[in-house]
Design an enzyme around this catalytic site. Structure first.
Site, PDB file in Angstrom:
ATOM      1  N   HIS A 146       0.806  -1.221   0.000  1.00  0.00           N
ATOM      2  CA  HIS A 146       0.000   0.000   0.000  1.00  0.00           C
ATOM      3  C   HIS A 146       0.839   1.271   0.000  1.00  0.00           C
ATOM      4  O   HIS A 146       0.327   2.351  -0.271  1.00  0.00           O
ATOM      5  CB  HIS A 146      -1.004  -0.002   1.169  1.00  0.00           C
ATOM      6  CG  HIS A 146      -0.395   0.205   2.518  1.00  0.00           C
ATOM      7  ND1 HIS A 146      -0.204  -0.808   3.425  1.00  0.00           N
ATOM      8  CD2 HIS A 146       0.021   1.342   3.141  1.00  0.00           C
ATOM      9  CE1 HIS A 146       0.305  -0.329   4.545  1.00  0.00           C
ATOM     10  NE2 HIS A 146       0.444   0.984   4.398  1.00  0.00           N
ATOM     11  N   ASP A 176       0.085  -7.700   1.263  1.00  0.00           N
ATOM     12  CA  ASP A 176       0.458  -6.303   1.460  1.00  0.00           C
ATOM     13  C   ASP A 176       1.977  -6.138   1.492  1.00  0.00           C
ATOM     14  O   ASP A 176       2.530  -5.450   2.343  1.00  0.00           O
ATOM     15  CB  ASP A 176      -0.166  -5.737   2.740  1.00  0.00           C
ATOM     16  CG  ASP A 176      -0.123  -4.209   2.766  1.00  0.00           C
ATOM     17  OD1 ASP A 176       0.090  -3.608   1.698  1.00  0.00           O
ATOM     18  OD2 ASP A 176      -0.288  -3.632   3.858  1.00  0.00           O
ATOM     19  N   SER A 283       4.612   2.546   7.965  1.00  0.00           N
ATOM     20  CA  SER A 283       4.260   1.427   7.097  1.00  0.00           C
ATOM     21  C   SER A 283       5.448   1.003   6.244  1.00  0.00           C
ATOM     22  O   SER A 283       6.081   1.834   5.589  1.00  0.00           O
ATOM     23  CB  SER A 283       3.094   1.815   6.173  1.00  0.00           C
ATOM     24  OG  SER A 283       1.901   1.941   6.898  1.00  0.00           O
TER      25      SER A 283
END
Length: 341
Positions: A146, A176, A283
């Site tokens: 992402h 992911d 992230s």
């Protein structure tokens, strides 16, 4: 002078304190034999062993003897008294405290920090900022899907302040995960990948990433839980952990959605839960054990007030999630092949 004998029959250089034979006549001259009482069975004597030491001196003497016999008792003495043989800076359990910082947050940060990068990705849906982990000297970097999903331009900033362009090599939205390659870089410091199957609840961990664009930010905590089902979107339109007015990456956990809607196309993975502070921009960064090994790729965090599909600018409240590194290792060949899924 009459030679005297000890009670055991051996000659003595000193006369006995008592006669060894009875007189033949009484002291008054009456001639009665055996008028004197028999001598005691053992003449009194002074003990030959030294006096037992009492108090601290005696304890130290005993410890000295124990140390001569074996180190165990002497070691126990040091532990119980809180002192060491060498005073300040002495050894503890065989390790010199000042010799190494292994097992400390500072030590982990120093060792792994150069392997963590900041990633800026730009695309039609806007710009996002995340983190990544260097896994090869020639510039392979792992991050979240992402972070780079739908990006047409990717830039990587290393811990020494250098900036490089990067290309997306492979993506796997079902986990992911994504692999990018830094262009024109060499001699980068690759991180060591650990074994997430050996992670236990309560283990100390360190997180390194770029929350809010603050490169190389270090936080610490513990593993709070294992195998948490975390659901994230597989749609490119949902991607981007944007900063500066952007939104966080939406995810679903425990039947609730956080940081926005995850959409209809989703994927679920079993995550490592940690209370190490994670914020937007973390992230794709690293969750690290105290041996300096990567055990997870940070991917989602919960913010107070971010449930019910509403985004929030609030910071971490100690509920962060990471993709286990063994999931990455199992997927690495597929990512390197250039798969886009």
């Amino acid at each position: 002078m009459t030679e005297s004998y000890r009670h055991d029959g051996a000659p003595s250089e000193y006369p006995s304190a008592y006669p060894t034979t009875y007189p033949t006549t009484s002291p008054d001259g009456s001639g009665a034999a055996g008028a004197w009482p028999p001598p005691p069975a053992h003449p009194p004597h002074t003990p030959r062993h030294p006096r037992r030491l009492r108090g601290p001196a005696g304890l130290l003497a005993a410890v000295a003897v124990a140390a001569a016999v074996g180190g165990g008792t002497a070691y126990a003495f040091q532990e119980l008294t809180g002192g060491g043989a060498g005073g300040s800076g002495s050894q503890v359990n065989g390790t010199t405290v000042a010799a190494s910082s292994k097992g400390t947050v500072a030590g982990v940060a120093e060792a792994v920090g150069p392997s963590i990068v900041e990633i800026k990705a730009a695309g039609s849906s806007g710009q996002s900022t995340g983190s990544g982990v260097i896994i090869s000297e020639d510039g392979e970097v792992v991050t979240n899907n992402h972070v780079v999903s739908g990006a047409s331009q990717v830039q990587v900033a290393t811990s020494d302040g250098k900036t490089y362009s990067a290309e997306v090599v492979g993506t796997d939205s079902s986990k992911d995960l994504a692999l990018i390659k830094v262009q024109g870089a060499s001699g980068l410091k690759a991180a060591s990948l650990g074994d997430s199957d050996r992670v236990a609840v309560g283990d100390d961990v360190v997180a390194i990433g770029s929350p809010a664009g603050l490169t190389g930010t270090v936080t610490s905590g513990i593993v709070s839980a294992l195998d948490r089902d975390v659901t994230v979107s597989r749609d490119e339109s949902q991607g981007g952990s944007g900063q500066g007015g952007g939104r966080e990456w939406p995810f679903e956990y425990g039947g609730e959605q956080f940081n926005g809607e995850t959409g209809e196309r989703t994927t679920t993975y079993q995550a490592i839960q940690t209370d190490a502070s994670l914020n937007p921009g973390n992230s794709g960064g690293a969750l690290i054990n105290m041996d300096g090994q990567i055990i997870g790729i940070n991917s989602a965090m919960y913010s107070a007030g971010s449930s019910q599909g509403q985004s929030s600018d609030a910071g971490s409240v100690g509920l962060g999630f990471a993709i286990p590194v063994n999931d990455l290792k199992a997927d690495l060949d597929t990512l390197r092949s250039g798969s886009q899924r």
